[in-house]
Scaffold this motif. Structure first.
Motif, PDB file in Angstrom:
ATOM      1  N   ALA A   1       0.844  -1.198   0.000  1.00  0.00           N
ATOM      2  CA  ALA A   1       0.000   0.000   0.000  1.00  0.00           C
ATOM      3  C   ALA A   1       0.878   1.246   0.000  1.00  0.00           C
ATOM      4  O   ALA A   1       0.664   2.171  -0.768  1.00  0.00           O
TER       5      ALA A   1
ATOM      6  N   LYS B   1      -0.696  -4.246   1.661  1.00  0.00           N
ATOM      7  CA  LYS B   1      -2.051  -3.813   1.333  1.00  0.00           C
ATOM      8  C   LYS B   1      -3.072  -4.746   1.972  1.00  0.00           C
ATOM      9  O   LYS B   1      -2.886  -5.958   2.044  1.00  0.00           O
TER      10      LYS B   1
ATOM     11  N   ILE C   1      -6.760   3.415   2.759  1.00  0.00           N
ATOM     12  CA  ILE C   1      -5.722   3.316   3.785  1.00  0.00           C
ATOM     13  C   ILE C   1      -6.081   4.240   4.944  1.00  0.00           C
ATOM     14  O   ILE C   1      -6.423   5.411   4.746  1.00  0.00           O
TER      15      ILE C   1
ATOM     16  N   THR D   1      -6.704  -1.083   4.385  1.00  0.00           N
ATOM     17  CA  THR D   1      -5.368  -1.194   4.959  1.00  0.00           C
ATOM     18  C   THR D   1      -5.314  -0.311   6.199  1.00  0.00           C
ATOM     19  O   THR D   1      -5.665   0.876   6.133  1.00  0.00           O
TER      20      THR D   1
END
Ligand SMILES: Nc1ncnc2c1ncn2[C@@H]1O[C@H](COP(=O)(O)OP(=O)(O)OP(=O)(O)O)[C@@H](O)[C@H]1O
Ligand SMILES: [Mg+2]
Lengths: 332, 274
Positions: B3, B28, B160, B192
């Protein structure tokens, strides 16, 4: 606090009517009795009578200047409090007015400047310099920008510029009268020409301040949060600083330094509409105009036939309020 | 898949470096937890991953692009961060706070949309702050407040999510609540999650990947079951301890040795040393 948007719009409408009412009152009320008919006549068939001259040369400028200056100082204060998260921030406490004043007095005494345009640019320059110095001093050190450091820096800069101004005055006595008059901070006896010269800049500042409200809401959550949400915080700060310089610098160029409006009014506005700066800014403008108009009208009646300087009037209203805020704590 | 990735990242505030030449990969769709002593640079690192702190050297790469060269609003649509102990302006309501999470999707032309409203409502539902929406943030308890902040992060709707000590100030129940919530988001929506936690036991329970930070770099990283050992705790935290299996989750659990209080611990320690 007004909760609903509809109520806030209505408040804005009522406020605008109040501004116009007191602007009208500022023309009508005072030592020389004036009535509405005379005002209309002075425009339509000016006859050179005492009343007509007073209306055209004194009362109308004074009314317009009080409204514009009051609104500008209050909005400048609101923006400063919003972006610094500091309830004591305002053009007078942070030395912006003192910076602008010093440069104008410097221009008058040291360089014999007399033109209105030069006053305006000197005031902008001084205001900008004060903003930059206070911001840099306030950010200095390990923990970055803190309200307490910034307030101290502002107080120090305000004191520094004021003593420099005093120094200039004692060094240079020929131009003392003009400088002293200008420094007294008043909306009376000022030329309409200077307002006309400065108004375009103040207008830009006013429009910018209305557009920037939403961004100030984000920045008020703190630098990290705002950046994390994708705001270009440096850009917003630069725009806010420019707006402050235009408004506070413009106000000082027209009326000299007038304290307390910039600090009190934003608190009253937040008390009325909460902390959303999209509302706080227009409310500050309205209330600032009303306060300075009322202070200026009051100044005519207290020791009639003489007048109290309007800065004294705003201080009268402002000091108790200031102590109240300070007591509530700087970090709240 | 990664990620976020850092290349020879060096961070610091003044002369001194806090993190030096760090190469880090955040996997990720996993939960990554940073652990390390006070002042070891966890917050500093997390902030730099979210472009809040400019690197002295090196770079942070998100989706194959250097974040220093990506428009900041674009980043805000992919990655959100909850800083350590944020403070809301006095008088802000929970709803107003959560709504700010939609800032990255707004522009002069695009004001408030249906989609924004949905994201806000949903974020308040999952975090259980819907009933508090009209309350002032500064009038809430520590736990309620933390949820309100997390709701703002969720409203940002990013793949994220970075959180700096999301469980400080919370009682044990609320700590578990928040961590369960984050773990659900990870499992059900494949988000994530990268966070800093001080409690090693909880870190071991919830993390897929632990990054132990010490000495301006990574001391060790990987699956908690394999990397969390008495040696790691001694070197990263300067603390002697015994590692057992958590009877509930089977993940490593750290029993610190102390001098004070119960005599039994001290006896035990002596036995361990012998
Ligand atoms: N804004 C700052 N200016 C200068 N130095 C800072 C700043 N923020 C942190 N530091 C220093 O950087 C080092 C790392 O700080 P950081 O906040 O990243 O540690 P941390 O691992 O998050 O600690 P904690 O567990 O206490 O939150 C510390 O020595 C700290 O004093
Ligand atoms: Mg930290």
């Amino acid at each position: 606090m007004i909760e609903k948007n509809k109520g806030k719009w209505i408040g804005l409408g009522i406020g605008s009517i109040l501004v116009m009412f007191f602007m009208w009152g500022s023309v009508i009320w005072g030592l020389t009795k004036i009535d509405t008919q005379m005002v209309i006549d002075s425009f339509l068939h000016f006859d050179g009578s005492n009343e007509h001259i007073i209306i055209q040369d004194t009362r109308i400028p004074r009314s317009l200047i009080a409204a514009a200056v009051g609104a500008s100082l209050a909005i400048a204060g609101a923006i400063m409090q919003g972006i610094t998260n500091n309830p004591l921030a305002s053009p007078s406490i942070f030395g912006v007015n003192a910076g602008a004043s010093f440069f104008v007095v410097l221009g008058i005494t040291a360089f014999g400047m007399t033109s209105l345009m030069s006053f305006t640019w000197l005031a902008f320059l001084g205001a900008a310099l004060a903003v930059i110095i206070v911001y840099s001093l306030g950010t200095l050190g390990k923990d970055g920008l803190t309200p307490i450091k910034m307030t101290l820096a502002g107080a120090a800069i305000a004191a520094l510029f004021s003593s420099l101004t005093q120094g200039m005055l004692t060094l240079n006595e020929q131009s003392l009268d003009q400088a002293l008059f200008w420094l007294a901070g008043s909306v009376q006896g000022r030329d309409l020409d200077i307002l006309v010269a400065v108004f375009p800049y103040i207008l830009i500042g006013l429009v910018a301040s209305l557009l920037i409200g939403k961004q100030i809401n984000v920045l008020a959550m703190g630098e990290d949060l705002a950046k994390g949400l994708g705001q270009k915080t440096w850009l917003i700060k630069v725009l806010a600083a420019l707006t402050i310089v235009l408004l506070a610098g413009g106000a000082v160029a027209v009326a000299g330094p007038i304290g307390f409006i910039g600090i009190i009014i934003p608190h009253v506005a937040r008390w009325m509409v909460g902390i959303d700066y999209r509302w706080v800014i227009p409310y500050s403008g309205m209330l600032g105009a009303v306060l300075l108009l009322i202070a200026d009208i009051g100044a005519r009646y207290i020791i009639m036939p003489a007048e109290v300087p309007v800065g004294v009037m705003t201080a009268f209203i402002g000091v108790p309020f200031f102590i109240y805020i300070a007591r509530r704590g700087i970090n709240e | 898949m990664d990620a976020i990735r850092t290349n020879a990242l060096t961070l610091g505030y003044g002369e001194e470096d806090i993190i030096e030449e760090l190469d880090l990969v955040i996997p990720k769709g996993k939960i990554t937890v940073f652990i390390g002593g006070n002042g070891s640079g966890k917050s500093t690192l997390l902030r730099s991953l979210a472009r809040l702190l400019k690197p002295k050297d090196g770079s942070v790469v998100l989706d194959g692009a250097d974040i220093a060269r990506t428009p900041t609003k674009k980043i805000a649509q992919k990655l959100s961060i909850l800083p350590q102990s944020p403070v809301a302006p006095e008088g802000l309501t929970v709803l107003e706070l959560v709504k700010q999470g939609r800032y990255p999707y707004q522009s002069w032309l695009n004001q408030w949309s249906e989609k924004d409203e949905k994201a806000v409502q949903r974020a308040m539902e999952v975090t259980g702050v819907k009933d508090l929406s009209e309350r002032k943030v500064d009038s809430l308890s520590g736990g309620q407040r933390q949820r309100a902040w997390i709701a703002m992060n969720l409203a940002q709707d990013t793949d994220i999510i970075l959180l700096d000590e999301p469980t400080t100030y919370l009682d044990l129940t609320h700590q578990i609540d928040i961590l369960d919530l984050l773990s659900d988001l990870n499992e059900e929506e494949n988000r994530t999650i990268v966070m800093v936690l001080h409690d090693i036991n909880l870190a071991c329970r919830y993390a897929d990947h632990i990054v132990a930070i010490s000495n301006k770099n990574i001391y060790q990283q990987g699956d908690p079951d394999t990397i969390v050992t008495p040696e790691l705790v001694a070197n990263v935290f300067g603390l002697r301890c015994q590692i057992m299996n958590d009877p509930h989750s089977g993940t490593p659990m750290c029993i610190p040795f102390s001098r004070g209080r119960r005599k039994k611990d001290a006896d035990h320690e002596r036995k361990m040393d012998a």
